[in-house]
Design an enzyme around this catalytic site. Structure first.
Site, short mmCIF file in Angstrom:
data_model
loop_
_atom_site.label_atom_id
_atom_site.label_comp_id
_atom_site.label_asym_id
_atom_site.label_seq_id
_atom_site.Cartn_x
_atom_site.Cartn_y
_atom_site.Cartn_z
N THR A 272 0.82 -1.21 0.00
CA THR A 272 0.00 0.00 0.00
C THR A 272 0.86 1.26 0.00
OG1 THR A 272 -0.13 0.01 2.43
CG2 THR A 272 -1.87 -1.16 1.24
N PRO B 71 -0.12 3.30 -3.78
CA PRO B 71 -0.21 4.76 -3.71
C PRO B 71 -0.57 5.36 -2.35
CG PRO B 71 -2.27 3.88 -4.48
CD PRO B 71 -1.39 2.68 -4.21
N ASP B 72 -0.95 4.57 -1.36
CA ASP B 72 -1.54 5.13 -0.14
C ASP B 72 -0.63 6.07 0.62
OD1 ASP B 72 -4.01 4.03 -0.36
OD2 ASP B 72 -3.83 2.64 1.32
N HIS B 73 0.66 5.80 0.63
CA HIS B 73 1.54 6.54 1.53
C HIS B 73 2.38 7.60 0.84
CE1 HIS B 73 1.39 2.67 4.18
NE2 HIS B 73 0.27 3.35 4.18
#
Length: 401
Positions: free
Chosen positions: A169, A172-174
């Site tokens: 993740t 793209p999440d972080h």
């Protein structure tokens, strides 16, 4: 609060990761973040490991803690009819409202941009839906791993001809999604300071993910084959990670011919000969696998510390592949005060990561992540002017819950 965003107040409905990291960065830069959450439907991250051994419950997640320092927790049960008016009153007293729910949730609560703008004309309103607020895929829901697959990141990760390994993740999440969200809000604040006008920001997380692979999109559109290349990069040979004798890995990247010549000299001093000078990048490109095999053979006979030291000494671009423990102990991160240790009442001592950049004002002090509802009375009384009698009534009715 101190820092470049001191005086900015944000009403934060974000949860999980991508949205929470936007407001984490703003909080660290000095903004007051009022995080809306409820025991009736807690943030999934509060229930997600890692947990310190011997702890449990909504306050024990290190995952949640890492994304939510410098915030205040306001317990508001949005399933209760009275909650909308409280949320609207809060929204009338802030500079920005943020959320990363699927389309329709804020509207269901009566907290759409037009409704909030009606009580706060110059508000900045950020939403982060997966695939936009409208269109045939707007109702689709997902998280980092699914967005990475949909956006093409997964298909480009891994070695050629092998099953893609994905990016977890982190992308793209972080990185890209909170990065785009943060820059968008900061730009809107800058514009408002000049014009006095707020605005609504719709950030499609799918679109900001695709932005990461812009060159691959252009190549595919032009008819070129686009596939996973592992650590390969045209004209850069050798380029990859190589296992050392102590079962560590060292990354080496010879982007210039002089880098390769220096690496050859180091290998030759240990009796490892490439059998052919291959002095130009085109020569090495044609025999990439052979070059990598020679380098792998040399690295395998040495410890990671020796390889890293020798290559750094002669100016060959390289570095150890870090473990989590290495990152915590990295002297360069320590010099930049990237890690900050806080004392959490449930988890105990906890290292927290900070912004990867330092503002001109330097680092601000970091407050620990809040317990659920920890600041409800403070916000109700100081921001909303609520009496203790009304607060007790709403608490008993599980509106402030």
């Amino acid at each position: 609060m101190s820092g470049p965003l001191a005086g900015i107040r944000v009403l934060d409905f974000c949860w999980i990761g991508a949205g929470a990291l936007v407001t984490k960065a703003m909080g660290e830069a000095g903004a007051e973040i009022i995080r809306v959450e409820s025991r009736s439907h807690p943030d999934n991250l509060r229930l997600t490991p890692p947990f310190r051994p011997g702890t449990e419950g909504l306050e024990a997640s290190g995952y949640f803690a890492s994304r939510n320092p410098d915030k205040k927790s306001f317990a508001l049960n949005m399933s209760k009819p009275e909650a909308r008016e409280i949320a609207l009153e809060l929204a009338s007293n802030v500079d920005a409202v943020t959320s990363n729910f699927r389309p329709g949730i804020m509207e269901k609560w009566g907290l759409s941009y037009p409704e909030i703008k009606a009580v706060n004309e110059d508000v900045i309103y950020l939403v982060m839906p997966m695939q936009g607020n409208d269109g045939p895929h707007s109702s689709f829901i997902g998280f980092g791993s699914t967005i990475a697959a949909l956006g093409g990141l997964v298909s480009l990760s891994g070695e050629p001809g092998r099953t893609p390994v994905g990016t977890g993740t982190h992308y793209p999440d972080h990185v890209p999604n909170p990065g785009h969200g943060l820059v968008a809000v900061l730009a809107a604040l800058f514009q408002r300071a000049k014009t006095g006008k707020g605005q609504a920001i719709e950030l499609s997380q799918f679109e900001s993910t695709v932005n990461v692979i812009g060159s691959a999109i252009l190549a595919g559109s032009a008819g070129f084959s686009v596939e996973a290349v592992g650590n390969r990069k045209p004209g850069v040979v050798p380029r990859g990670t190589f296992r050392t004798s102590d079962d560590r890995w060292v990354a080496i990247s010879c982007s210039r011919d002089e880098h390769w010549l220096r690496l050859q000299e180091e290998m030759a001093s240990d009796g490892v000969d490439s059998q052919n000078p291959m002095t130009t990048s085109s020569e090495r490109e044609a025999r990439r696998d052979e070059v990598n095999e020679v380098v792998a053979k040399w690295v395998a006979g040495l410890s990671s510390e020796i390889v890293a030291h020798r290559l750094a000494r002669v100016g060959v671009p390289s570095g150890l592949v870090n473990t989590s423990a290495d990152v915590l102990e990295d002297p360069r991160l320590a010099e930049r005060e990237f890690w900050h240790t806080i004392e959490h009442p449930v988890i105990g001592e906890l290292p927290m990561f900070r912004l990867p950049f330092v503002t001109a004002a330097g680092r601000t002090s970091m407050t620990r992540p809040p317990l659920l509802g920890e600041h409800t009375w403070e916000i109700a009384s100081e921001v909303l002017g609520m009496s203790s009698e009304e607060y007790d009534r709403l608490t008993t009715a599980e509106v402030l819950y």
